[in-house]
Write a protein that holds these residues in place. Structure first.
Motif, PDB file in Angstrom:
ATOM      1  N   VAL A   1     -44.486   4.347   2.897  1.00 21.90           N
ATOM      2  CA  VAL A   1     -45.486   4.534   3.950  1.00 21.90           C
ATOM      3  C   VAL A   1     -45.912   3.179   4.516  1.00 21.90           C
ATOM      4  O   VAL A   1     -46.039   3.012   5.733  1.00 21.90           O
ATOM      5  N   ASN A   2     -46.094   2.207   3.647  1.00 21.69           N
ATOM      6  CA  ASN A   2     -46.498   0.871   4.112  1.00 21.69           C
ATOM      7  C   ASN A   2     -45.398   0.202   4.932  1.00 21.69           C
ATOM      8  O   ASN A   2     -45.681  -0.456   5.939  1.00 21.69           O
ATOM      9  N   VAL A   3     -44.151   0.360   4.527  1.00 25.00           N
ATOM     10  CA  VAL A   3     -43.039  -0.202   5.305  1.00 25.00           C
ATOM     11  C   VAL A   3     -42.984   0.461   6.674  1.00 25.00           C
ATOM     12  O   VAL A   3     -42.814  -0.200   7.701  1.00 25.00           O
ATOM     13  N   ARG A   4     -43.141   1.790   6.713  1.00 21.98           N
ATOM     14  CA  ARG A   4     -43.151   2.501   7.993  1.00 21.98           C
ATOM     15  C   ARG A   4     -44.272   2.002   8.892  1.00 21.98           C
ATOM     16  O   ARG A   4     -44.071   1.763  10.087  1.00 21.98           O
ATOM     17  N   ASP A   5     -45.466   1.825   8.311  1.00 22.72           N
ATOM     18  CA  ASP A   5     -46.598   1.352   9.107  1.00 22.72           C
ATOM     19  C   ASP A   5     -46.391  -0.070   9.628  1.00 22.72           C
ATOM     20  O   ASP A   5     -46.837  -0.400  10.725  1.00 22.72           O
ATOM     21  N   ARG A   6     -45.712  -0.907   8.866  1.00 25.76           N
ATOM     22  CA  ARG A   6     -45.427  -2.271   9.331  1.00 25.76           C
ATOM     23  C   ARG A   6     -44.359  -2.278  10.423  1.00 25.76           C
ATOM     24  O   ARG A   6     -44.372  -3.135  11.306  1.00 25.76           O
ATOM     25  N   ALA A   7     -43.432  -1.347  10.367  1.00 25.79           N
ATOM     26  CA  ALA A   7     -42.352  -1.303  11.360  1.00 25.79           C
ATOM     27  C   ALA A   7     -42.786  -0.635  12.658  1.00 25.79           C
ATOM     28  O   ALA A   7     -42.189  -0.876  13.700  1.00 25.79           O
TER      29      ALA A   7
ATOM     30  N   PRO B   1     -45.308  -0.980  14.915  1.00 27.86           N
ATOM     31  CA  PRO B   1     -45.559  -1.798  16.113  1.00 27.86           C
ATOM     32  C   PRO B   1     -44.285  -2.414  16.695  1.00 27.86           C
ATOM     33  O   PRO B   1     -44.144  -2.515  17.908  1.00 27.86           O
ATOM     34  N   ALA B   2     -43.349  -2.805  15.848  1.00 29.04           N
ATOM     35  CA  ALA B   2     -42.094  -3.393  16.343  1.00 29.04           C
ATOM     36  C   ALA B   2     -41.225  -2.327  16.992  1.00 29.04           C
ATOM     37  O   ALA B   2     -40.489  -2.607  17.932  1.00 29.04           O
ATOM     38  N   TRP B   3     -41.280  -1.087  16.504  1.00 27.40           N
ATOM     39  CA  TRP B   3     -40.447  -0.009  17.036  1.00 27.40           C
ATOM     40  C   TRP B   3     -40.798   0.294  18.483  1.00 27.40           C
ATOM     41  O   TRP B   3     -39.945   0.682  19.272  1.00 27.40           O
ATOM     42  N   VAL B   4     -42.034   0.098  18.883  1.00 22.72           N
ATOM     43  CA  VAL B   4     -42.432   0.331  20.271  1.00 22.72           C
ATOM     44  C   VAL B   4     -41.624  -0.551  21.202  1.00 22.72           C
ATOM     45  O   VAL B   4     -41.151  -0.103  22.236  1.00 22.72           O
ATOM     46  N   PHE B   5     -41.402  -1.807  20.816  1.00 22.27           N
ATOM     47  CA  PHE B   5     -40.637  -2.714  21.660  1.00 22.27           C
ATOM     48  C   PHE B   5     -39.158  -2.374  21.664  1.00 22.27           C
ATOM     49  O   PHE B   5     -38.490  -2.485  22.673  1.00 22.27           O
ATOM     50  N   VAL B   6     -38.631  -1.937  20.539  1.00 24.50           N
ATOM     51  CA  VAL B   6     -37.216  -1.571  20.467  1.00 24.50           C
ATOM     52  C   VAL B   6     -36.960  -0.317  21.273  1.00 24.50           C
ATOM     53  O   VAL B   6     -35.968  -0.203  21.976  1.00 24.50           O
ATOM     54  N   LYS B   7     -37.873   0.631  21.190  1.00 21.95           N
ATOM     55  CA  LYS B   7     -37.690   1.927  21.828  1.00 21.95           C
ATOM     56  C   LYS B   7     -37.805   1.855  23.353  1.00 21.95           C
ATOM     57  O   LYS B   7     -37.191   2.637  24.063  1.00 21.95           O
ATOM     58  N   HIS B   8     -38.575   0.924  23.879  1.00 24.39           N
ATOM     59  CA  HIS B   8     -38.835   0.875  25.310  1.00 24.39           C
ATOM     60  C   HIS B   8     -38.095  -0.249  26.035  1.00 24.39           C
ATOM     61  O   HIS B   8     -38.570  -0.763  27.023  1.00 24.39           O
TER      62      HIS B   8
END
Length: 101
Positions: free
Chosen positions: A47-53, A55-62
């Motif tokens: 869960v902590n790894v997911r929460d850290r990733a 914010p970065a996923w928003v940039f990868v996804k868009h």
């Protein structure tokens, strides 16, 4: 794939954000000393790894693609043609029967 710093993910409480070594009661168990959240240590770390990733996923996804750029260029919107977001008009400028205008 997104690189995430895994330091202290199994000692960090995702609910109250408390990080201390005592939160790991055993190798397999997690028990937050502040809020009482308990569970398998591997699940809490995940869960902590997911929460850290997240914010970065928003940039990868868009990341803009050539298709979205061309769709915006030709239609004036970022919606790619054929995505189902915009209903095409019938010949003559009328909508299909039963469809709101």
């Amino acid at each position: 794939m997104i690189d995430v710093d895994a330091a202290n993910t199994s000692q960090h409480c995702p609910r109250c954000r408390d990080t201390e070594r005592a939160n790991r009661t055993t190798r397999d168990d997690f028990l937050c000393r502040r809020c009482g959240l308990a569970g398998p240590a591997d699940v809490v770390a995940g869960v902590n790894v997911r929460d850290r990733a997240r914010p970065a996923w928003v940039f990868v996804k868009h990341v803009p693609t050539a298709r979205s750029f061309m769709a915006e260029y030709w239609t004036g919107s970022a919606t790619p043609p054929g995505c189902g977001c915009v209903r095409p008009r019938r010949p003559g400028g009328r909508r299909a029967p039963g469809r709101p205008g």
